[in-house]
Design a protein around this motif. Structure first.
Motif, PDB file in Angstrom:
ATOM      1  N   ARG A 125      -9.424   2.527  15.655  1.00 22.06           N
ATOM      2  CA  ARG A 125      -8.811   1.200  15.593  1.00 22.06           C
ATOM      3  C   ARG A 125      -8.320   0.859  14.183  1.00 22.06           C
ATOM      4  N   PRO A 126      -7.224   1.480  13.761  1.00 20.69           N
ATOM      5  CA  PRO A 126      -6.681   1.100  12.462  1.00 20.69           C
ATOM      6  C   PRO A 126      -6.099  -0.303  12.507  1.00 20.69           C
ATOM      7  N   GLY A 127      -6.096  -0.977  11.364  1.00 22.34           N
ATOM      8  CA  GLY A 127      -5.384  -2.247  11.258  1.00 22.34           C
ATOM      9  C   GLY A 127      -3.941  -1.912  10.948  1.00 22.34           C
ATOM     10  N   GLY A 128      -3.438  -2.375   9.826  1.00 22.64           N
ATOM     11  CA  GLY A 128      -2.113  -1.940   9.405  1.00 22.64           C
ATOM     12  C   GLY A 128      -2.180  -0.515   8.887  1.00 22.64           C
ATOM     13  N   ILE A 129      -1.060   0.167   8.924  1.00 23.16           N
ATOM     14  CA  ILE A 129      -1.001   1.557   8.461  1.00 23.16           C
ATOM     15  C   ILE A 129       0.110   1.654   7.421  1.00 23.16           C
ATOM     16  N   VAL A 130      -0.224   2.184   6.241  1.00 24.21           N
ATOM     17  CA  VAL A 130       0.758   2.263   5.163  1.00 24.21           C
ATOM     18  C   VAL A 130       1.249   3.691   4.992  1.00 24.21           C
ATOM     19  N   LYS A 131       2.412   3.827   4.383  1.00 23.83           N
ATOM     20  CA  LYS A 131       2.988   5.148   4.137  1.00 23.83           C
ATOM     21  C   LYS A 131       2.182   5.881   3.080  1.00 23.83           C
ATOM     22  N   LYS A 132       2.251   7.204   3.141  1.00 29.50           N
ATOM     23  CA  LYS A 132       1.455   8.020   2.226  1.00 29.50           C
ATOM     24  C   LYS A 132       1.884   7.864   0.778  1.00 29.50           C
ATOM     25  N   HIS A 133       3.124   7.421   0.549  1.00 29.09           N
ATOM     26  CA  HIS A 133       3.602   7.270  -0.822  1.00 29.09           C
ATOM     27  C   HIS A 133       3.529   5.819  -1.296  1.00 29.09           C
ATOM     28  N   ALA A 134       2.696   5.019  -0.659  1.00 22.75           N
ATOM     29  CA  ALA A 134       2.526   3.641  -1.108  1.00 22.75           C
ATOM     30  C   ALA A 134       2.016   3.624  -2.543  1.00 22.75           C
ATOM     31  N   SER A 135       2.363   2.599  -3.270  1.00 26.77           N
ATOM     32  CA  SER A 135       1.923   2.505  -4.661  1.00 26.77           C
ATOM     33  C   SER A 135       0.413   2.362  -4.725  1.00 26.77           C
ATOM     34  N   LEU A 136      -0.143   2.659  -5.898  1.00 32.11           N
ATOM     35  CA  LEU A 136      -1.585   2.556  -6.077  1.00 32.11           C
ATOM     36  C   LEU A 136      -2.063   1.147  -5.773  1.00 32.11           C
ATOM     37  N   MET A 137      -1.320   0.138  -6.240  1.00 32.81           N
ATOM     38  CA  MET A 137      -1.717  -1.249  -5.981  1.00 32.81           C
ATOM     39  C   MET A 137      -1.708  -1.550  -4.490  1.00 32.81           C
ATOM     40  N   ASN A 138      -0.668  -1.086  -3.788  1.00 31.36           N
ATOM     41  CA  ASN A 138      -0.607  -1.325  -2.347  1.00 31.36           C
ATOM     42  C   ASN A 138      -1.754  -0.638  -1.630  1.00 31.36           C
ATOM     43  N   THR A 139      -2.084   0.576  -2.072  1.00 32.24           N
ATOM     44  CA  THR A 139      -3.171   1.322  -1.444  1.00 32.24           C
ATOM     45  C   THR A 139      -4.504   0.627  -1.649  1.00 32.24           C
ATOM     46  N   LEU A 140      -4.757   0.152  -2.873  1.00 33.02           N
ATOM     47  CA  LEU A 140      -6.000  -0.548  -3.149  1.00 33.02           C
ATOM     48  C   LEU A 140      -6.103  -1.829  -2.333  1.00 33.02           C
TER      49      LEU A 140
END
Length: 223
Positions: A170-185
């Motif tokens: 059950r993932p919530g939102g899913i981000v791209k693998k190249h998301a910025s460090l800030m977005n990933t955190l």
């Protein structure tokens, strides 16, 4: 391990295929698709592309190609709003998934060695709701559809405990693998997951199982 992957032309399914190719423990991936795939996937020696136009039916010629497969990562579906209407969303998400699972239980699981169970990992969604009568305010159609699939799969597993296992992630939102460090955190803080992390987690579950049938985002982030 030899596995089936669906949804390869989509965001999550495509990541699962890439990670399966890179994973030494996945010996072969049978990618079921209604559309042709890029050559870097279709011509990879670890991949067999099986074009299948109607996921509501599973004719013998398709199932014969899949004999000996030990598990499946199912990534077909999405939010109800991504479909033309709710009925189409239900057909793709509920009917296709449960038709496949029933076919795998009946035709593929019995061909595995004794005591080995067929493993099915379903990509569900955060806040999936099993209670179809519950009053929901946000994303009600998506949550009910995902919940109906989860319950159907778990009921099937309970009826075939000796040969079929199910997990729903059950993932919530899913981000791209190249998301910025800030977005990933930020994503990790609010329960969102990187698509490659999600793909690796689902493959880990199909390979080794998991203690919980329903795997929430926080648990996925630890896999």
């Amino acid at each position: 391990m030899r596995i089936i992957i669906t949804g390869a032309t989509g965001f999550v399914g495509g990541a699962v295929v890439r990670q399966a190719i890179a994973n030494e423990r996945i010996t072969h991936a049978f990618v079921l698709t209604r559309k042709p795939l890029p050559e870097d996937i279709s011509k990879n020696e670890k991949v067999t592309v099986v074009e299948h136009k109607d996921f509501s039916t599973w004719p013998p010629e398709i199932l014969e190609q899949l004999a000996g497969v030990e598990g499946c990562v199912w990534a077909i579906g999405g939010r109800a709003t991504q479909f033309p209407d709710v009925e189409t969303a239900k057909k793709v998400s509920i009917d296709y998934t449960l038709a496949a699972a029933n076919a795998f239980v009946t035709e593929l699981a019995p061909k595995l060695p004794e005591a080995q169970k067929f493993r099915f990992v379903f990509c569900s969604g955060k806040f999936a709701e099993w209670d179809q009568e519950k009053n929901l305010k946000a994303m009600k159609d998506t949550r009910r559809i995902k919940g109906q699939v989860e319950k159907g799969l778990c009921d099937l597993a309970d009826a075939n405990k000796e040969k079929f296992e199910v997990w729903a992630v059950r993932p919530g939102g899913i981000v791209k693998k190249h998301a910025s460090l800030m977005n990933t955190l930020t994503a990790n803080t609010i329960g969102v997951i990187d698509v490659d992390h999600l793909a690796k987690a689902m493959l880990k579950i199909v390979l080794d199982g998991h203690a919980d049938r329903i795997v929430e985002t926080n648990a996925l982030l630890k896999i």
